[in-house]
Design a protein around this motif. Structure first.
Motif, PDB file in Angstrom:
ATOM      1  N   ALA A  54      47.881  48.427  40.041  1.00 49.99           N
ATOM      2  CA  ALA A  54      46.297  48.649  40.820  1.00 49.99           C
ATOM      3  C   ALA A  54      45.336  47.819  40.738  1.00 49.99           C
ATOM      4  O   ALA A  54      45.040  47.658  42.279  1.00 49.99           O
ATOM      5  CB  ALA A  54      46.097  50.090  40.020  1.00 49.99           C
ATOM      6  N   ILE A  55      45.210  47.048  40.300  1.00 51.09           N
ATOM      7  CA  ILE A  55      43.859  46.092  40.431  1.00 51.09           C
ATOM      8  C   ILE A  55      44.400  45.013  41.475  1.00 51.09           C
ATOM      9  O   ILE A  55      43.571  44.464  42.223  1.00 51.09           O
ATOM     10  CB  ILE A  55      43.754  45.398  39.235  1.00 51.09           C
ATOM     11  CG1 ILE A  55      43.300  45.481  38.248  1.00 51.09           C
ATOM     12  CG2 ILE A  55      43.029  44.018  39.105  1.00 51.09           C
ATOM     13  CD1 ILE A  55      42.989  45.659  36.327  1.00 51.09           C
ATOM     14  N   GLY A  58      44.587  46.950  45.216  1.00 48.63           N
ATOM     15  CA  GLY A  58      43.403  47.652  45.317  1.00 48.63           C
ATOM     16  C   GLY A  58      43.619  49.097  45.635  1.00 48.63           C
ATOM     17  O   GLY A  58      42.637  49.820  45.632  1.00 48.63           O
ATOM     18  N   ASP A  59      44.667  49.480  44.932  1.00 46.01           N
ATOM     19  CA  ASP A  59      45.340  50.811  45.506  1.00 46.01           C
ATOM     20  C   ASP A  59      46.393  51.163  44.427  1.00 46.01           C
ATOM     21  O   ASP A  59      47.076  50.589  43.816  1.00 46.01           O
ATOM     22  CB  ASP A  59      45.724  50.640  46.933  1.00 46.01           C
ATOM     23  CG  ASP A  59      45.788  52.025  47.698  1.00 46.01           C
ATOM     24  OD1 ASP A  59      45.061  53.641  46.749  1.00 46.01           O
ATOM     25  OD2 ASP A  59      46.164  52.504  48.852  1.00 46.01           O
ATOM     26  N   GLN A  88      45.710  39.830  35.969  1.00 43.68           N
ATOM     27  CA  GLN A  88      44.456  39.713  37.131  1.00 43.68           C
ATOM     28  C   GLN A  88      43.489  40.597  36.692  1.00 43.68           C
ATOM     29  O   GLN A  88      42.330  40.647  37.829  1.00 43.68           O
ATOM     30  CB  GLN A  88      45.370  41.354  37.484  1.00 43.68           C
ATOM     31  CG  GLN A  88      46.519  41.898  38.197  1.00 43.68           C
ATOM     32  CD  GLN A  88      46.617  41.056  39.627  1.00 43.68           C
ATOM     33  OE1 GLN A  88      46.166  41.057  40.077  1.00 43.68           O
ATOM     34  NE2 GLN A  88      47.917  39.576  39.192  1.00 43.68           N
ATOM     35  N   HIS A  92      39.450  39.115  38.897  1.00 45.44           N
ATOM     36  CA  HIS A  92      38.874  40.217  39.719  1.00 45.44           C
ATOM     37  C   HIS A  92      37.547  40.614  38.941  1.00 45.44           C
ATOM     38  O   HIS A  92      37.771  40.331  37.284  1.00 45.44           O
ATOM     39  CB  HIS A  92      40.088  41.074  39.897  1.00 45.44           C
ATOM     40  CG  HIS A  92      40.918  41.424  40.557  1.00 45.44           C
ATOM     41  ND1 HIS A  92      42.418  40.563  40.398  1.00 45.44           N
ATOM     42  CD2 HIS A  92      40.677  41.624  41.718  1.00 45.44           C
ATOM     43  CE1 HIS A  92      42.919  40.953  41.467  1.00 45.44           C
ATOM     44  NE2 HIS A  92      42.341  40.873  42.266  1.00 45.44           N
ATOM     45  N   VAL A  98      38.899  49.514  43.161  1.00 44.35           N
ATOM     46  CA  VAL A  98      40.199  49.593  42.907  1.00 44.35           C
ATOM     47  C   VAL A  98      40.381  50.758  43.191  1.00 44.35           C
ATOM     48  O   VAL A  98      39.577  51.350  42.526  1.00 44.35           O
ATOM     49  CB  VAL A  98      40.415  48.767  42.040  1.00 44.35           C
ATOM     50  CG1 VAL A  98      39.480  49.094  40.275  1.00 44.35           C
ATOM     51  CG2 VAL A  98      41.813  48.760  41.902  1.00 44.35           C
ATOM     52  N   TRP A  99      41.768  51.430  43.047  1.00 44.25           N
ATOM     53  CA  TRP A  99      41.385  52.714  43.326  1.00 44.25           C
ATOM     54  C   TRP A  99      41.746  53.290  41.461  1.00 44.25           C
ATOM     55  O   TRP A  99      42.789  52.409  41.106  1.00 44.25           O
ATOM     56  CB  TRP A  99      43.037  53.155  43.562  1.00 44.25           C
ATOM     57  CG  TRP A  99      43.512  54.334  42.704  1.00 44.25           C
ATOM     58  CD1 TRP A  99      43.498  55.889  43.831  1.00 44.25           C
ATOM     59  CD2 TRP A  99      44.171  55.365  41.654  1.00 44.25           C
ATOM     60  NE1 TRP A  99      44.161  56.629  42.775  1.00 44.25           N
ATOM     61  CE2 TRP A  99      44.346  56.157  41.791  1.00 44.25           C
ATOM     62  CE3 TRP A  99      45.071  54.269  40.942  1.00 44.25           C
ATOM     63  CZ2 TRP A  99      44.836  56.815  40.368  1.00 44.25           C
ATOM     64  CZ3 TRP A  99      45.244  54.666  39.334  1.00 44.25           C
ATOM     65  CH2 TRP A  99      45.263  56.540  39.271  1.00 44.25           C
ATOM     66  N   GLN A 106      34.715  53.137  42.025  1.00 40.47           N
ATOM     67  CA  GLN A 106      36.292  53.472  41.722  1.00 40.47           C
ATOM     68  C   GLN A 106      36.023  51.468  41.916  1.00 40.47           C
ATOM     69  O   GLN A 106      36.743  50.396  42.450  1.00 40.47           O
ATOM     70  CB  GLN A 106      36.332  52.678  43.315  1.00 40.47           C
ATOM     71  CG  GLN A 106      36.928  54.829  43.507  1.00 40.47           C
ATOM     72  CD  GLN A 106      37.785  55.110  43.000  1.00 40.47           C
ATOM     73  OE1 GLN A 106      38.781  54.999  43.560  1.00 40.47           O
ATOM     74  NE2 GLN A 106      37.964  55.978  41.925  1.00 40.47           N
ATOM     75  N   VAL A 108      37.312  47.374  39.088  1.00 40.03           N
ATOM     76  CA  VAL A 108      38.157  47.178  37.768  1.00 40.03           C
ATOM     77  C   VAL A 108      36.991  47.068  36.907  1.00 40.03           C
ATOM     78  O   VAL A 108      38.174  47.666  35.701  1.00 40.03           O
ATOM     79  CB  VAL A 108      38.145  45.280  38.446  1.00 40.03           C
ATOM     80  CG1 VAL A 108      38.809  44.584  37.345  1.00 40.03           C
ATOM     81  CG2 VAL A 108      38.580  45.564  40.109  1.00 40.03           C
TER      82      VAL A 108
END
Length: 259
Positions: A54-55, A58-59, A88, A92, A98-99, A106, A108
């Motif tokens: 996810a990270i 981004g989704d 990750q 970031h 991110v999701w 939303q 990280v």
């Protein structure tokens, strides 16, 4: 807490989970009755990989899970997944988008906090499964975990996924429970038919129907039903007082929220 504190706790609890579970992967986990220690380790590894993906993307990872995940040896999976997750995170910043499942946040940073809290609870699961001493939980991590489970899992969850909590909320009468830390802050949890409202942390709470109080680590374990191995005479170190229905209602909500 912030990034450095969460990451230090994540590293410590990952190592503790790994070392304890590896002593007997066939051991049953009393706090997760359908799991062995191998299932526990595999679950944590899969969670780490999901959040690392996810990270990176981004989704929301889709499709999931990746092929071959179930055939990977549990400890090897945990190690690989922890490495990918921390890699990750290092790449970031906290505020990068991110999701997440929490619509208001939303970033990280949400997953850094969530993975630290996920890991401390599951290393307790491993310790309970193997009969190992439960390692100390830093007060700041415990207080942060209390805030998370009450506000996000119960408060936010009861509104975002109302149908999941329907049975718990049907009989709600506006009862309140104060969750208090010895020498520290308190949260007030109010349950109404349309959802749960959590306020705090604050130095005081208004008059509540019931209270649950104790040291940060013991309160966190009580909220997650990890206070001890379940035995007939086990006594919770958390002190409870007041309306028994209000306390039972909170425990039902917590069970629903954390399943």
């Amino acid at each position: 807490m912030e990034r450095s504190g969460w990451l230090k706790c994540l590293a410590d609890d990952y190592q503790r989970l790994r070392s304890v579970a590896a002593t007997d992967l066939t051991a049953q986990v009393p706090s997760c009755p359908d799991w062995t220690a191998a299932d526990l380790v595999r679950h944590v590894g899969a969670v780490y990989l999901h959040k690392a993906t996810a990270i990176r993307q981004g989704d929301l990872p889709d499709p999931w899970p990746p092929a071959g995940l179930e055939s990977e040896e549990p400890i090897a999976l945990l190690d690989r997944a922890y490495g990918e997750l921390t890699d990750q995170i290092a790449r970031h910043g906290d505020n990068e988008p991110v999701w997440t499942w929490h619509e208001p946040d939303q970033t990280v940073r949400f997953w850094i906090r969530r993975m630290a809290q996920e890991t401390v609870i599951h290393r307790i699961d491993a310790e309970l499964a193997l009969g190992a001493p439960v390692a100390p939980i830093p007060d700041d991590l415990a207080a942060d975990g209390i805030d998370e489970v009450l506000k996000l899992f119960v408060g936010y969850g009861s509104h975002a996924w109302r149908e999941k909590f329907e049975a718990d909320l049907t009989s709600a009468k506006g009862r309140t429970v104060a969750v208090e830390l010895d020498g520290g802050p308190a949260w007030l949890v109010r349950t109404d038919p349309d959802g749960v409202t959590v306020t705090g942390p604050s130095s005081t709470t208004s008059s509540a129907d019931a209270t649950a109080s104790g040291y940060p680590a013991t309160v966190l374990r009580w909220l997650w039903a990890r206070e001890s191995a379940p035995t007939a005479d086990a006594q919770s170190p958390v002190r409870v007082d007041g309306d028994e229905e209000a306390l039972a209602e909170l425990r039902r909500l917590l069970a629903t929220a954390t399943q």
